[in-house]
Design a protein around this motif. Structure first.
Motif, PDB file in Angstrom:
ATOM      1  N   LYS A 123      44.448 -44.309 -11.956  1.00 50.91           N
ATOM      2  CA  LYS A 123      44.082 -44.448 -10.543  1.00 50.91           C
ATOM      3  C   LYS A 123      44.038 -45.908 -10.090  1.00 50.91           C
ATOM      4  O   LYS A 123      44.101 -46.191  -8.884  1.00 50.91           O
ATOM      5  CB  LYS A 123      42.735 -43.773 -10.278  1.00 50.91           C
ATOM      6  CG  LYS A 123      41.573 -44.379 -11.052  1.00 50.91           C
ATOM      7  CD  LYS A 123      40.282 -43.624 -10.765  1.00 50.91           C
ATOM      8  CE  LYS A 123      39.103 -44.218 -11.541  1.00 50.91           C
ATOM      9  NZ  LYS A 123      37.850 -43.473 -11.267  1.00 50.91           N
ATOM     10  N   LYS A 129      48.614 -44.170  -2.069  1.00 51.29           N
ATOM     11  CA  LYS A 129      48.423 -42.728  -1.877  1.00 51.29           C
ATOM     12  C   LYS A 129      48.043 -42.401  -0.439  1.00 51.29           C
ATOM     13  O   LYS A 129      48.203 -41.265   0.005  1.00 51.29           O
ATOM     14  CB  LYS A 129      47.319 -42.217  -2.808  1.00 51.29           C
ATOM     15  CG  LYS A 129      47.578 -42.444  -4.279  1.00 51.29           C
ATOM     16  CD  LYS A 129      46.387 -41.986  -5.107  1.00 51.29           C
ATOM     17  CE  LYS A 129      46.564 -42.347  -6.574  1.00 51.29           C
ATOM     18  NZ  LYS A 129      45.391 -41.969  -7.380  1.00 51.29           N
ATOM     19  N   SER A 133      49.645 -41.472 -11.403  1.00 51.97           N
ATOM     20  CA  SER A 133      50.833 -41.639 -10.565  1.00 51.97           C
ATOM     21  C   SER A 133      52.012 -41.803 -11.510  1.00 51.97           C
ATOM     22  O   SER A 133      51.934 -42.594 -12.467  1.00 51.97           O
ATOM     23  CB  SER A 133      50.691 -42.866  -9.662  1.00 51.97           C
ATOM     24  OG  SER A 133      49.561 -42.749  -8.821  1.00 51.97           O
ATOM     25  N   GLU A 177      53.150 -47.801  -4.032  1.00 57.65           N
ATOM     26  CA  GLU A 177      52.279 -46.958  -4.858  1.00 57.65           C
ATOM     27  C   GLU A 177      51.099 -46.373  -4.080  1.00 57.65           C
ATOM     28  O   GLU A 177      50.309 -45.603  -4.637  1.00 57.65           O
ATOM     29  CB  GLU A 177      51.735 -47.765  -6.040  1.00 57.65           C
ATOM     30  CG  GLU A 177      50.774 -48.891  -5.691  1.00 57.65           C
ATOM     31  CD  GLU A 177      51.457 -50.187  -5.314  1.00 57.65           C
ATOM     32  OE1 GLU A 177      50.764 -51.214  -5.191  1.00 57.65           O
ATOM     33  OE2 GLU A 177      52.696 -50.173  -5.133  1.00 57.65           O
ATOM     34  N   TYR A 188      56.616 -42.687  -5.972  1.00 61.17           N
ATOM     35  CA  TYR A 188      55.549 -42.276  -6.886  1.00 61.17           C
ATOM     36  C   TYR A 188      55.155 -40.836  -6.570  1.00 61.17           C
ATOM     37  O   TYR A 188      55.116 -40.440  -5.402  1.00 61.17           O
ATOM     38  CB  TYR A 188      54.319 -43.164  -6.719  1.00 61.17           C
ATOM     39  CG  TYR A 188      54.448 -44.546  -7.286  1.00 61.17           C
ATOM     40  CD1 TYR A 188      54.022 -44.840  -8.581  1.00 61.17           C
ATOM     41  CD2 TYR A 188      54.991 -45.577  -6.523  1.00 61.17           C
ATOM     42  CE1 TYR A 188      54.124 -46.126  -9.099  1.00 61.17           C
ATOM     43  CE2 TYR A 188      55.107 -46.863  -7.035  1.00 61.17           C
ATOM     44  CZ  TYR A 188      54.677 -47.125  -8.321  1.00 61.17           C
ATOM     45  OH  TYR A 188      54.797 -48.390  -8.822  1.00 61.17           O
ATOM     46  N   TYR A 189      54.848 -40.073  -7.623  1.00 61.53           N
ATOM     47  CA  TYR A 189      54.273 -38.741  -7.422  1.00 61.53           C
ATOM     48  C   TYR A 189      52.860 -38.770  -7.985  1.00 61.53           C
ATOM     49  O   TYR A 189      52.645 -39.144  -9.140  1.00 61.53           O
ATOM     50  CB  TYR A 189      55.095 -37.657  -8.119  1.00 61.53           C
ATOM     51  CG  TYR A 189      54.579 -36.270  -7.815  1.00 61.53           C
ATOM     52  CD1 TYR A 189      54.885 -35.651  -6.606  1.00 61.53           C
ATOM     53  CD2 TYR A 189      53.756 -35.587  -8.718  1.00 61.53           C
ATOM     54  CE1 TYR A 189      54.390 -34.387  -6.306  1.00 61.53           C
ATOM     55  CE2 TYR A 189      53.266 -34.319  -8.416  1.00 61.53           C
ATOM     56  CZ  TYR A 189      53.590 -33.736  -7.204  1.00 61.53           C
ATOM     57  OH  TYR A 189      53.098 -32.483  -6.907  1.00 61.53           O
ATOM     58  N   HIS A 190      51.901 -38.388  -7.151  1.00 63.96           N
ATOM     59  CA  HIS A 190      50.497 -38.450  -7.526  1.00 63.96           C
ATOM     60  C   HIS A 190      50.043 -37.051  -7.952  1.00 63.96           C
ATOM     61  O   HIS A 190      50.170 -36.079  -7.192  1.00 63.96           O
ATOM     62  CB  HIS A 190      49.659 -38.956  -6.352  1.00 63.96           C
ATOM     63  CG  HIS A 190      50.169 -40.246  -5.773  1.00 63.96           C
ATOM     64  ND1 HIS A 190      50.137 -41.438  -6.470  1.00 63.96           N
ATOM     65  CD2 HIS A 190      50.764 -40.525  -4.586  1.00 63.96           C
ATOM     66  CE1 HIS A 190      50.665 -42.396  -5.733  1.00 63.96           C
ATOM     67  NE2 HIS A 190      51.051 -41.864  -4.590  1.00 63.96           N
ATOM     68  N   THR A 191      49.510 -36.957  -9.159  1.00 61.61           N
ATOM     69  CA  THR A 191      49.155 -35.656  -9.718  1.00 61.61           C
ATOM     70  C   THR A 191      48.032 -35.825 -10.729  1.00 61.61           C
ATOM     71  O   THR A 191      47.344 -36.851 -10.737  1.00 61.61           O
ATOM     72  CB  THR A 191      50.408 -35.014 -10.376  1.00 61.61           C
ATOM     73  OG1 THR A 191      50.063 -33.736 -10.894  1.00 61.61           O
ATOM     74  CG2 THR A 191      50.962 -35.877 -11.492  1.00 61.61           C
ATOM     75  N   MET A 237      46.320 -48.060 -11.052  1.00 61.33           N
ATOM     76  CA  MET A 237      47.706 -48.483 -11.256  1.00 61.33           C
ATOM     77  C   MET A 237      47.872 -49.324 -12.524  1.00 61.33           C
ATOM     78  O   MET A 237      48.719 -50.206 -12.594  1.00 61.33           O
ATOM     79  CB  MET A 237      48.241 -49.234 -10.042  1.00 61.33           C
ATOM     80  CG  MET A 237      48.409 -48.363  -8.816  1.00 61.33           C
ATOM     81  SD  MET A 237      49.360 -46.829  -9.156  1.00 61.33           S
ATOM     82  CE  MET A 237      50.955 -47.482  -9.609  1.00 61.33           C
TER      83      MET A 237
END
Length: 287
Positions: free
Chosen positions: A233, A51, A218, A49, A203-206, A235
């Protein structure tokens, strides 16, 4: 020593993501004609996870790769491998044995993602396709399936069941993404980037519009319940009713209407605990 067989095994190790580090010890074991042997390799991983690409590697991943020699010839086979994942500050060590034939030739990186609780999509030959391949049919097609380990239980062999979700199961990632208020998937190129990231088990962080705010999140694919898992943020999971409050209100309203329309049953239902108390009261105390 069968040189062609040795080269095939080296290529198999490379395909699985183990590189060339084991080539010398593999060749040495085969030259000595050891009938059954295992090779080991260990690496450190950043948390799935994370970033930050420069984050500390705090997760220990160990592999035990198992080989055996044919009883009829000098050929060796790579049958399966045992993977062990130890996460920092987590006393539970996760283990799984992946059989190459049965488990769709899961690579080392895919094994790590599955043991981390993630889902991924992989193009595989299903049983009917495998039969066509065995018969020399080069037109046999691979089928994209979603894979996920059930980490809550283990089977009789100590493995976590590997769940597969075929196209007919109905998990449409494009439609699923469209249902969420995600900020940056308007362009086709950006959408493709998100799809590729999630299908690869990452995971895609957006950012996502939750309430009236764009919140950093995420996301990962969850084919089992045909949704996305969304985390803040820190998790911590953001529940679906927080993301879709209108849908949650409509669902609760519908449930209330269904309860109101149900026939009223008599409340004169015997209660076992009350009966037990009555019996206890009437019982004479022994001397």
């Amino acid at each position: 020593m069968n040189e062609n067989n040795l080269e095939y095994l080296k290529k198999s190790l490379e395909y699985l993501g183990f590189g060339k580090k084991l080539n010398d010890v593999l060749e040495n074991a085969i030259r000595r004609e050891i009938p059954t042997f295992s090779l080991g390799i260990e690496t450190k991983m950043r948390p799935a996870e994370s970033k930050n690409p420069n984050a500390e590697r705090t997760e220990t991943l160990q592999f035990k790769i198992n080989f055996n020699r044919s009883k009829e010839s000098d050929q060796y086979f790579l049958n399966n491998y045992l993977v062990t994942l130890a996460k920092k500050n987590d006393p539970i060590v996760r283990e799984q044995t992946f059989d190459l034939a049965r488990d769709h030739r899961i690579t080392a990186l895919q094994a790590y993602k599955l043991l981390s609780g993630l889902s991924l999509e992989k193009e595989v030959y299903l049983k009917s396709n495998n039969e066509q391949v065995a018969q020399g049919n080069e037109q046999a097609q691979k089928t994209p399936v979603w894979l996920k380990l059930n980490l809550d239980i283990t089977d009789a062999y100590g493995n976590h069941p590997l769940r597969t979700f075929r196209p007919e199961y109905g998990y449409d990632l494009v439609k699923t993404l469209a249902a969420y208020p995600i900020k940056d998937i308007e362009s086709p190129d950006k959408l493709q980037e998100v799809l590729t990231t999630l299908r690869n088990g990452n995971y895609y962080h957006t950012e996502m519009l939750i309430g009236n705010k764009n919140v950093p999140v995420s996301i990962v694919a969850n084919p089992q319940i045909k949704t996305l898992d969304v985390f803040d943020k820190n998790m911590k999971e953001i529940r679906q009713e927080t993301i879709f409050p209108d849908q949650d209100k409509a669902k609760k309203s519908q449930q209330e209407q269904e309860r109101a329309s149900e026939p009223q049953h008599s409340q004169d239902i015997s209660q076992p605990w009350a009966q037990e108390q009555a019996q206890e009261t009437d019982r004479k105390r022994g001397r």
